[in-house]
Design a protein around this motif. Structure first.
Motif, PDB file in Angstrom:
ATOM      1  N   UNK A  18       0.831  -1.207   0.000  1.00  0.00           N
ATOM      2  CA  UNK A  18       0.000   0.000   0.000  1.00  0.00           C
ATOM      3  C   UNK A  18       0.864   1.256   0.000  1.00  0.00           C
ATOM      4  N   UNK A  19       1.871   1.281   0.851  1.00  0.00           N
ATOM      5  CA  UNK A  19       2.754   2.454   0.938  1.00  0.00           C
ATOM      6  C   UNK A  19       3.504   2.679  -0.367  1.00  0.00           C
ATOM      7  N   UNK A  20       4.044   1.597  -0.941  1.00  0.00           N
ATOM      8  CA  UNK A  20       4.768   1.721  -2.207  1.00  0.00           C
ATOM      9  C   UNK A  20       3.831   2.143  -3.337  1.00  0.00           C
ATOM     10  N   UNK A  21       2.586   1.670  -3.305  1.00  0.00           N
ATOM     11  CA  UNK A  21       1.613   2.069  -4.326  1.00  0.00           C
ATOM     12  C   UNK A  21       1.330   3.565  -4.270  1.00  0.00           C
ATOM     13  N   UNK A  22       1.217   4.094  -3.056  1.00  0.00           N
ATOM     14  CA  UNK A  22       1.010   5.538  -2.913  1.00  0.00           C
ATOM     15  C   UNK A  22       2.176   6.319  -3.519  1.00  0.00           C
ATOM     16  N   UNK A  23       3.389   5.835  -3.275  1.00  0.00           N
ATOM     17  CA  UNK A  23       4.566   6.498  -3.847  1.00  0.00           C
ATOM     18  C   UNK A  23       4.526   6.431  -5.368  1.00  0.00           C
TER      19      UNK A  23
ATOM     20  N   UNK B 194       3.055  13.513 -14.795  1.00  0.00           N
ATOM     21  CA  UNK B 194       2.088  13.716 -15.867  1.00  0.00           C
ATOM     22  C   UNK B 194       1.952  12.546 -16.811  1.00  0.00           C
ATOM     23  N   UNK B 195       2.149  11.312 -16.319  1.00  0.00           N
ATOM     24  CA  UNK B 195       2.028  10.145 -17.173  1.00  0.00           C
ATOM     25  C   UNK B 195       0.576   9.961 -17.620  1.00  0.00           C
ATOM     26  N   UNK B 196       0.403   9.490 -18.839  1.00  0.00           N
ATOM     27  CA  UNK B 196      -0.934   9.142 -19.313  1.00  0.00           C
ATOM     28  C   UNK B 196      -1.394   7.902 -18.549  1.00  0.00           C
ATOM     29  N   UNK B 197      -2.718   7.667 -18.453  1.00  0.00           N
ATOM     30  CA  UNK B 197      -3.221   6.536 -17.653  1.00  0.00           C
ATOM     31  C   UNK B 197      -2.601   5.189 -18.008  1.00  0.00           C
ATOM     32  N   UNK B 198      -2.381   4.936 -19.305  1.00  0.00           N
ATOM     33  CA  UNK B 198      -1.833   3.641 -19.719  1.00  0.00           C
ATOM     34  C   UNK B 198      -0.417   3.448 -19.167  1.00  0.00           C
ATOM     35  N   UNK B 199       0.419   4.483 -19.281  1.00  0.00           N
ATOM     36  CA  UNK B 199       1.783   4.373 -18.772  1.00  0.00           C
ATOM     37  C   UNK B 199       1.791   4.343 -17.253  1.00  0.00           C
ATOM     38  N   UNK B 200       0.883   5.087 -16.624  1.00  0.00           N
ATOM     39  CA  UNK B 200       0.777   5.049 -15.165  1.00  0.00           C
ATOM     40  C   UNK B 200       0.445   3.638 -14.692  1.00  0.00           C
ATOM     41  N   UNK B 201      -0.455   2.965 -15.417  1.00  0.00           N
ATOM     42  CA  UNK B 201      -0.845   1.604 -15.046  1.00  0.00           C
ATOM     43  C   UNK B 201       0.336   0.641 -15.181  1.00  0.00           C
ATOM     44  N   UNK B 202       1.137   0.814 -16.242  1.00  0.00           N
ATOM     45  CA  UNK B 202       2.309  -0.037 -16.443  1.00  0.00           C
ATOM     46  C   UNK B 202       3.302   0.149 -15.306  1.00  0.00           C
ATOM     47  N   UNK B 203       3.603   1.406 -14.972  1.00  0.00           N
ATOM     48  CA  UNK B 203       4.574   1.681 -13.913  1.00  0.00           C
ATOM     49  C   UNK B 203       4.065   1.160 -12.568  1.00  0.00           C
ATOM     50  N   UNK B 204       2.767   1.334 -12.323  1.00  0.00           N
ATOM     51  CA  UNK B 204       2.206   0.866 -11.052  1.00  0.00           C
ATOM     52  C   UNK B 204       2.300  -0.655 -10.953  1.00  0.00           C
TER      53      UNK B 204
ATOM     54  N   UNK C   3      11.722  -5.416 -11.779  1.00  0.00           N
ATOM     55  CA  UNK C   3      11.169  -4.153 -12.270  1.00  0.00           C
ATOM     56  C   UNK C   3      11.604  -3.902 -13.709  1.00  0.00           C
ATOM     57  N   UNK C   4      12.894  -4.063 -13.985  1.00  0.00           N
ATOM     58  CA  UNK C   4      13.410  -3.760 -15.322  1.00  0.00           C
ATOM     59  C   UNK C   4      12.797  -4.681 -16.371  1.00  0.00           C
ATOM     60  N   UNK C   5      12.783  -5.986 -16.113  1.00  0.00           N
ATOM     61  CA  UNK C   5      12.256  -6.916 -17.116  1.00  0.00           C
ATOM     62  C   UNK C   5      10.758  -6.708 -17.323  1.00  0.00           C
ATOM     63  N   UNK C   6      10.011  -6.538 -16.242  1.00  0.00           N
ATOM     64  CA  UNK C   6       8.561  -6.344 -16.387  1.00  0.00           C
ATOM     65  C   UNK C   6       8.258  -5.049 -17.139  1.00  0.00           C
ATOM     66  N   UNK C   7       9.043  -3.996 -16.882  1.00  0.00           N
ATOM     67  CA  UNK C   7       8.809  -2.739 -17.601  1.00  0.00           C
ATOM     68  C   UNK C   7       9.126  -2.895 -19.090  1.00  0.00           C
ATOM     69  N   UNK C   8      10.228  -3.566 -19.406  1.00  0.00           N
ATOM     70  CA  UNK C   8      10.588  -3.761 -20.811  1.00  0.00           C
ATOM     71  C   UNK C   8       9.521  -4.566 -21.541  1.00  0.00           C
ATOM     72  N   UNK C   9       8.983  -5.574 -20.883  1.00  0.00           N
ATOM     73  CA  UNK C   9       7.967  -6.410 -21.529  1.00  0.00           C
ATOM     74  C   UNK C   9       6.640  -5.674 -21.680  1.00  0.00           C
ATOM     75  N   UNK C  10       6.212  -5.011 -20.623  1.00  0.00           N
ATOM     76  CA  UNK C  10       4.907  -4.343 -20.661  1.00  0.00           C
ATOM     77  C   UNK C  10       4.897  -3.095 -21.531  1.00  0.00           C
ATOM     78  N   UNK C  11       6.048  -2.418 -21.610  1.00  0.00           N
ATOM     79  CA  UNK C  11       6.122  -1.229 -22.453  1.00  0.00           C
ATOM     80  C   UNK C  11       6.639  -1.551 -23.847  1.00  0.00           C
ATOM     81  N   UNK C  12       6.992  -2.836 -24.056  1.00  0.00           N
ATOM     82  CA  UNK C  12       7.481  -3.345 -25.342  1.00  0.00           C
ATOM     83  C   UNK C  12       8.743  -2.609 -25.801  1.00  0.00           C
TER      84      UNK C  12
END
Length: 285
Positions: free
Chosen positions: A197-202, A211-221, A274-283
């Motif tokens: 929960x705390x990390x999600x708030x951050x 100012x991330x768009x919702x799609x990128x915000x969802x990927x980062x979250x 984090x790095x691998x999941x971001x690379x895969x989800x953001x292609x």
């Protein structure tokens, strides 16, 4: 002990920030290699009660071989080097195995506790991906924006620190159900959820501020939540190895904090995940 922890933290924080934002990428990689070397020396205490002097040497030779094939300045040209991608996939495979070992401990220890080579291999697949994910995140988009990787790395570290703090306070206030009592009796499910929960708030706060768009915000979250869960596993896995080796701390290098491994155990899992999941989800691979 508390005084020592505070003094050490006050010294470490500016050093970490200075390394992140002011060291050129090559020198940052050298610093990461030093951390890798110190951690590999501490890992030898997990392998055997008798010091294994050959272990850090072998670990460094293998890291040096990977650096020969993947020069730091060519890490992201044009995309993340395939060898490093392979290292990241190896890390994720190892942490899935580590999860099974932690869940089945102490029964699972019968499979590896008497094998020096197997415990050494566990150290290798923990520390080599940690090194490369650390350098890769710091070098992300380096030639277009030299500071971007530093901010991303600070963000992931902040997630882990926020999760640790949240887990501590939520665990103290609401903790009733043990998370992994055979490995770390003090950790609770409520504490882990509080850390998430705390990390999600951050993560939400940072992505909203940027100012991330919702799609990128969802990927980062999503990547943030995966990284935090991995950080918990990294902590538990080191605790398992320490418990089996009969030691409280991995070392004494950091007064009040133990050894290098005691400080980076969560990051060894969080960074590659984090790095691998971001690379895969953001292609971006």
């Amino acid at each position: 002990m508390l005084k020592q922890r505070i003094i050490t933290a006050l010294l470490l924080v500016p050093m970490v920030l200075g390394a992140l934002f002011f060291l050129p990428l090559k020198f940052f990689a050298l610093l990461a290699a030093l951390v890798y070397l110190l951690a590999s020396r501490e890992w030898s205490a997990f392998v055997s009660a008798k010091p294994q002097q050959w272990l850090p040497l072998v670990f460094c030779l293998l890291l040096g071989a990977s650096l020969f094939w993947v020069p730091v300045e060519q890490l992201w040209l044009p995309q993340l080097h395939p060898l490093v991608m392979g290292v990241l996939w190896t890390a994720v495979s190892w942490w899935l195995l580590g999860l099974l070992l932690v869940l089945r401990y102490p029964q699972s220890a019968s499979l590896w506790k008497k094998s020096i080579w197997l415990k050494s291999l566990f150290g290798l697949v923990t520390l080599v991906p940690f090194f490369w994910s650390l350098v890769a995140i710091r070098g992300y988009n380096f030639y277009h924006d030299p500071m971007m990787g530093a901010w991303i790395l600070l963000f992931v570290m902040g997630l882990v620190w926020a999760a640790d703090s949240g887990a501590y306070f939520f665990g103290k206030a609401f903790g009733k159900h043990k998370l992994a009592p055979a490995v770390s009796p003090g950790k609770t499910i409520e504490g882990m959820l509080g850390g998430l929960f705390t990390a999600s708030l951050l993560a939400i706060g940072v992505t909203w501020f940027m100012g991330f768009v919702p799609a990128k915000m969802a990927v980062v979250l999503l990547c943030s939540l995966l990284a935090v869960l991995a950080s918990v596993l990294g902590d538990l896995t080191e605790s398992m190895f320490k418990r089996e080796a009969g030691i409280k701390d991995s070392g004494t290098l950091l007064p009040g904090h133990g050894g290098i491994l005691d400080r980076i155990d969560s990051l060894t899992a969080a960074l590659p995940v984090f790095l691998l999941s971001y690379l895969l989800l953001s292609q971006e691979f």
